[in-house]
Design an enzyme around this catalytic site. Structure first.
Site, PDB file in Angstrom:
ATOM      1  N   GLY A   1      92.944  -8.786 -42.206  1.00 60.96           N
ATOM      2  CA  GLY A   1      92.594  -7.824 -41.159  1.00 60.96           C
ATOM      3  C   GLY A   1      92.076  -6.518 -41.738  1.00 60.96           C
TER       4      GLY A   1
ATOM      5  N   GLU B   1      93.763 -15.252 -45.443  1.00 56.41           N
ATOM      6  CA  GLU B   1      94.504 -15.860 -44.330  1.00 56.41           C
ATOM      7  C   GLU B   1      94.795 -17.338 -44.551  1.00 56.41           C
ATOM      8  OE1 GLU B   1      92.109 -13.679 -44.054  1.00 56.41           O
ATOM      9  OE2 GLU B   1      92.487 -12.286 -42.396  1.00 56.41           O
TER      10      GLU B   1
ATOM     11  N   ALA C   1      96.831  -7.991 -41.402  1.00 56.94           N
ATOM     12  CA  ALA C   1      97.686  -7.903 -40.224  1.00 56.94           C
ATOM     13  C   ALA C   1      99.135  -7.804 -40.696  1.00 56.94           C
ATOM     14  CB  ALA C   1      97.496  -9.144 -39.368  1.00 56.94           C
TER      15      ALA C   1
ATOM     16  N   GLU D   1      88.568  -7.028 -42.415  1.00 57.33           N
ATOM     17  CA  GLU D   1      87.898  -7.134 -41.110  1.00 57.33           C
ATOM     18  C   GLU D   1      87.666  -5.748 -40.497  1.00 57.33           C
ATOM     19  OE1 GLU D   1      90.794 -10.101 -39.783  1.00 57.33           O
ATOM     20  OE2 GLU D   1      89.113 -11.427 -39.327  1.00 57.33           O
TER      21      GLU D   1
HETATM   22  N1  3HC Z   1     102.453  -7.892 -43.478  1.00 55.13           N
HETATM   23  C1  3HC Z   1     103.731  -7.506 -43.591  1.00 55.13           C
HETATM   24  N2  3HC Z   1     104.328  -7.260 -44.779  1.00 55.13           N
HETATM   25  C2  3HC Z   1     103.572  -7.401 -45.875  1.00 55.13           C
HETATM   26  C3  3HC Z   1     102.231  -7.786 -45.819  1.00 55.13           C
HETATM   27  C4  3HC Z   1     101.660  -8.031 -44.547  1.00 55.13           C
HETATM   28  N3  3HC Z   1     100.371  -8.388 -44.415  1.00 55.13           N
HETATM   29  N4  3HC Z   1     101.739  -7.849 -47.081  1.00 55.13           N
HETATM   30  C5  3HC Z   1     102.742  -7.498 -47.905  1.00 55.13           C
HETATM   31  N5  3HC Z   1     103.848  -7.225 -47.179  1.00 55.13           N
HETATM   32  C6  3HC Z   1     105.142  -6.778 -47.699  1.00 55.13           C
HETATM   33  C7  3HC Z   1     105.798  -7.802 -48.612  1.00 55.13           C
HETATM   34  O1  3HC Z   1     106.575  -8.718 -47.872  1.00 55.13           O
HETATM   35  C8  3HC Z   1     106.634  -6.928 -49.521  1.00 55.13           C
HETATM   36  O2  3HC Z   1     107.799  -6.588 -48.813  1.00 55.13           O
HETATM   37  P1  3HC Z   1     109.179  -6.380 -49.601  1.00 55.13           P
HETATM   38  O3  3HC Z   1     108.908  -5.288 -50.592  1.00 55.13           O
HETATM   39  O4  3HC Z   1     110.123  -6.041 -48.527  1.00 55.13           O
HETATM   40  O5  3HC Z   1     109.451  -7.704 -50.256  1.00 55.13           O
HETATM   41  C9  3HC Z   1     105.812  -5.657 -49.658  1.00 55.13           C
HETATM   42  O6  3HC Z   1     104.888  -5.673 -48.549  1.00 55.13           O
HETATM   43  C10 3HC Z   1     105.018  -5.564 -50.949  1.00 55.13           C
HETATM   44  O7  3HC Z   1     104.279  -6.756 -51.114  1.00 55.13           O
HETATM   45  P2  3HC Z   1     104.127  -7.481 -52.545  1.00 55.13           P
HETATM   46  O8  3HC Z   1     105.453  -7.566 -53.198  1.00 55.13           O
HETATM   47  O9  3HC Z   1     103.366  -8.724 -52.306  1.00 55.13           O
HETATM   48  O10 3HC Z   1     103.256  -6.394 -53.300  1.00 55.13           O
HETATM   49  P3  3HC Z   1     102.089  -6.588 -54.362  1.00 55.13           P
HETATM   50  O11 3HC Z   1     101.668  -5.227 -54.760  1.00 55.13           O
HETATM   51  O12 3HC Z   1     102.484  -7.587 -55.396  1.00 55.13           O
HETATM   52  O13 3HC Z   1     100.872  -7.261 -53.556  1.00 55.13           O
HETATM   53  C11 3HC Z   1      99.333  -7.544 -51.749  1.00 55.13           C
HETATM   54  C12 3HC Z   1     100.227  -6.562 -52.546  1.00 55.13           C
HETATM   55  C13 3HC Z   1      98.212  -8.085 -52.647  1.00 55.13           C
HETATM   56  C14 3HC Z   1      98.741  -6.794 -50.608  1.00 55.13           C
HETATM   57  C15 3HC Z   1     100.193  -8.729 -51.268  1.00 55.13           C
HETATM   58  O14 3HC Z   1     101.342  -8.214 -50.611  1.00 55.13           O
HETATM   59  C16 3HC Z   1      99.523  -9.654 -50.296  1.00 55.13           C
HETATM   60  O15 3HC Z   1      98.779 -10.522 -50.709  1.00 55.13           O
HETATM   61  N6  3HC Z   1      99.788  -9.485 -48.985  1.00 55.13           N
HETATM   62  C17 3HC Z   1      99.332 -10.373 -47.961  1.00 55.13           C
HETATM   63  C18 3HC Z   1      97.886 -10.157 -47.656  1.00 55.13           C
HETATM   64  C19 3HC Z   1      97.465 -11.066 -46.552  1.00 55.13           C
HETATM   65  O16 3HC Z   1      97.744 -12.252 -46.538  1.00 55.13           O
HETATM   66  N7  3HC Z   1      96.722 -10.515 -45.581  1.00 55.13           N
HETATM   67  C20 3HC Z   1      96.244 -11.274 -44.486  1.00 55.13           C
HETATM   68  C21 3HC Z   1      97.240 -11.190 -43.371  1.00 55.13           C
HETATM   69  S1  3HC Z   1      96.805 -12.212 -42.017  1.00 55.13           S
HETATM   70  C22 3HC Z   1      95.612 -11.346 -41.210  1.00 55.13           C
HETATM   71  O17 3HC Z   1      95.216 -10.307 -41.636  1.00 55.13           O
HETATM   72  C23 3HC Z   1      95.132 -11.973 -39.949  1.00 55.13           C
HETATM   73  C24 3HC Z   1      93.901 -11.290 -39.434  1.00 55.13           C
HETATM   74  O18 3HC Z   1      92.770 -12.006 -39.834  1.00 55.13           O
HETATM   75  C25 3HC Z   1      93.908 -11.209 -37.958  1.00 55.13           C
END
Ligand code: 3HC
Ligand code: NAI
Length: 695
Positions: free
Chosen positions: A105, A128, A66, A108
């Protein structure tokens, strides 16, 4: 190719419609992505020439979850649930083509598809929980139906991703490909069409969850097994409840339960703090006057000076990252001892099954020990970790100046000395920087990179980049005594000492902090680090610490002598309160004319942590830290501040700075001690009704 929304395109490859998400950098499920997927599936479904649909992503990864920036804002249609219902309900088979990371997401979305094809290098996870949440778009209901309850619990509660081979074994993907993922998924879709395979809806699968139905003991057992590492966090408990619902309730009701549990977490202070911290950590990589494209030196070879406690650990970090490293010592016996400890550390990890013996040898093979200083000549970075004495540091730096390559970065691991003075011992202060690792250096993630007055942008960029390469979280700070972390810790230590003299006991002070979420309190930490170190320094400087001095005079140096502020049973690290120490404390109070009184936990907490926030405010005003969130990153990664409380500056903002300031003024009035004077920045922000993190 037709553009469906600003981030989704629709293309046709024969009878297969290909929907491509293109929302850099990580294809997060922003509103326009959901909109595009919804519209694209609708169009493809209506097109009689289309027999199957592939969902794929452009750029470096499949959908990584998400869009976290949308949390806390009013929901915008279509919801992810609506999109997933449409995908799963499609009358044409939908195949996910996965590369990079399918997370949250994103995973998912794939679970709502009928089939999944994954690149061999792809990773799959529901992280998450790390944001204080649970997978809220059916992940807790669908994953156990595919991979079974034990694996689903492990993946959802740890948040750690699995690789494609594992995903294939557990049935999470139907095919793993070495080739181009979209082409492989299209070929797979064509096979599905040709073989007239049924639409496989995960919601209808039951065989892998049946076994756990009506067996609460499975979940109770799992809860127990993760109790220690999940202490204080709210999300893991809800994750387990949601998986339990998947097993015991019909799919639609399970989804409803998942929604309730998700909403509870979304509104929790813990998740708010963890989501804040996700961005704080990434923000710390950004340095206003050293842009991301500043050239950093490529580090192919490193050298570490000193094979003591820190030097050995620092060398391990390089070897772990596959970078050859030379360790230089003055004396052969110190070198042998140091490298012996490194080997023992690796072997201990291997004995726990986390490294193979071949890995141990490979890493040891990357570490070369020597007493010949010429060995630093070809190093791209040299990190000094010798005794903490200025004359020695200067001598070492002058020597390195004469030997190092002209463009090498020369770093010091000093914890208290002036980096500028150390740099002045060279003719190239622009190449000098502090790289302050934390003990044990091979374990602790924090790296305070200390910018000297003359450190060049390339030097800074190199220290930040190599820090990340060796799996640390580097935070750039300025030169001052104790830098950011230890300078704030000192404030806490001062109050901890006063509290025991006024009426509290070490175990009460420590318990207040462990209840707050720290792994240990200041007294247990002193016992772990060794009380003799500070005692020797105090004696050298002619400074006294009445209780600590008396304890050391008895030969109680902490865990290593079986007793310090606490006592320890043989082979056990559990601190046990000791009446002998309590007697000493009461004696000292009496001799100082202090009337001891019971001190409430709340006062203890405020007196330990408010001065840290106040010092943080001074640090910000002096521009020693770039931003308040950097201080929080330092405290979470360097000192075990519980991430579900964000960090000291975030925590202070949640309390409200006016309340914090007023309480400090009360302490000031009660104690008559200027120690409690609010820092000017704190006072100004409190007056303006603002927080440290307000933009
Ligand atoms: N939403 C918004 N921005 C995000 C994001 C997300 N889910 N994931 C990463 N970003 C942004 C980061 O803030 C960063 O922004 P910046 O360059 O402005 O600082 C940019 O994307 C790049 O991210 P990273 O520096 O972390 O890049 P990496 O290549 O090192 O890692 C990744 C990539 C493994 C995808 C890592 O970003 C990550 O773990 N992201 C989060 C994943 C996550 O937690 N997903 C679950 C979200 S909650 C959800 O999905 C709820 C659902 O169940 C309903
Ligand atoms: P240590 O005493 O364990 O190791 C120092 C090593 O340096 C010894 O092996 C010694 O033989 C060697 N040495 C001394 N002079 C030398 C010289 N001229 N050339 C080459 N080697 C020399 O000390 P420790 O704890 O590893 O500390 C090293 C540095 O790291 C200090 O600056 C300290 O302040 C800093 N530091 C220490 C932390 C800790 O928790 N121990 C944490 C963070 C930083």
């Amino acid at each position: 190719m037709t553009a469906i929304s600003q981030s989704v395109d629709l293309d046709r490859r024969g009878a297969v419609a290909v929907l491509t998400v293109n929302n850099p950098p990580v294809n997060a499920l922003s509103q326009h992505v959901r909109q595009g997927l919804h519209e694209g599936i609708t169009q493809a479904s209506a097109d009689a020439a289309v027999k199957a649909i592939v969902i794929t992503c452009a750029g470096r990864t499949f959908i990584a979850g998400a869009d976290i920036t949308e949390f806390g804002k009013p929901p915008a249609d279509p919801s992810l649930h609506t999109v997933l219902d449409l995908i799963e309900g499609s009358s044409k088979p939908v195949v996910a083509a996965i590369h990079g990371t399918a997370l949250g997401g994103g995973l998912e979305v794939t679970l709502a598809c009928h089939y999944r094809v994954g690149a061999k290098s792809a990773r799959f996870g529901l992280p998450e929980v790390k944001l204080g949440l649970l997978p809220g778009a059916g992940g807790t209901q669908r994953l156990p139906r595919v991979v079974g309850v034990p694996k689903a619990l492990q993946m959802i509660v740890s948040g750690d991703p699995i690789g494609a081979p594992d995903a294939l074994t557990f049935g999470l993907i139907d095919e793993m490909t070495d080739g181009e993922h979209t082409a492989a998924a299209v070929a797979f879709a064509e096979k599905v069409i040709a073989e007239k395979r049924p639409l496989r809806k995960i919601r209808d699968l039951a065989d892998k969850i049946g076994e756990a139905r009506g067996k609460p003991e499975i979940f109770a057992e799992f809860r127990k097994s993760v109790a220690r590492q999940t202490r204080g966090f709210r999300a893991p408990g809800n994750c387990i409840k949601a998986v339990e619902a998947a097993v015991n309730l019909p799919f639609a009701e399970g989804l409803k339960r998942e929604r309730e549990l998700f909403t509870e977490l979304l509104n929790s202070p813990e998740s708010k703090a963890q989501r804040y911290f996700f961005f704080a950590e990434r923000e710390a990589a950004k340095i206003p006057d050293v842009p991301g494209d500043t050239p950093a030196k490529d580090i192919r070879k490193a050298a570490v000076i000193g094979a003591g406690t820190m030097g050995g650990g620092i060398a391990m970090n390089f070897a772990n990252a596959g970078i050859p490293v030379t360790v230089v010592e003055v004396a052969p016996d110190a070198l042998d001892r140091g490298l012996g400890i490194v080997r023992k550390n690796y072997e201990a990890t291997a004995s726990r099954g986390r490294l193979t013996m071949a890995d141990v040898e490979k890493r040891m093979g990357l570490i070369t020990g020597t007493t010949d200083w010429n060995a630093v000549k070809d190093a791209d970075i040299i990190i000094e970790a010798v005794f903490e004495e200025m004359p020695i540091k200067k001598e070492v730096f002058a020597k390195l100046d004469g030997l190092a390559k002209p463009d090498a970065v020369i770093a010091t691991n000093t914890s208290t000395l002036d980096v500028n003075e150390i740099a002045s011992a060279t003719k190239r202060p622009e190449s000098v920087i502090g790289m302050h690792f934390f003990s044990p250096a091979n374990v602790m993630r924090l790296l305070e990179n200390v910018r000297g007055a003359k450190s060049s942008k390339t030097t800074i960029a190199t220290a930040m980049t190599v820090g990340r390469k060796i799996a640390k979280v580097p935070v750039l700070v300025g030169v001052c005594y104790g830098f950011v972390g230890n300078r704030m810790l000192h404030q806490r230590g001062t109050q901890a000492e006063k509290l025991i003299l006024e009426g509290a006991l070490p175990h009460q002070v420590d318990r207040v902090l462990t209840d707050f979420g720290f792994p240990m309190g200041p007294f247990a930490m002193g016992d772990l680090a060794g009380l003799d170190v500070g005692w020797r320094i105090r004696k050298g400087r002619g400074v006294k610490s009445p209780v600590a001095d008396r304890i050391c005079e008895l030969g109680r140096f902490g865990q290593k002598t079986g007793a310090g502020y606490f006592r320890y049973e043989q082979g056990d690290r559990t601190p046990i309160p000791d009446t002998d120490v309590e007697k000493i404390i009461v004696d000292v109070s009496t001799s100082m004319g202090i009337t001891r009184r019971p001190i409430a936990d709340e006062e203890i907490l405020q007196r330990l942590l408010y001065p840290m926030v106040n010092e943080g405010a001074r640090i910000l005003e002096e521009k020693i830290a770039i931003r308040a969130s950097d201080i929080d990153v330092i405290w979470v990664y360097g000192y075990g501040w519980p991430v579900y409380r964000g960090g000291p500056m975030f925590w202070a903002d949640q309390i409200g700075l006016p309340a914090l300031r007023d309480r400090m003024l009360e302490f000031k009035k009660q104690s008559g001690d200027d120690f409690w004077a609010p820092a000017p920045l704190l006072a100004r922000l409190a007056d303006a009704g603002k927080g440290f993190l307000d933009k």
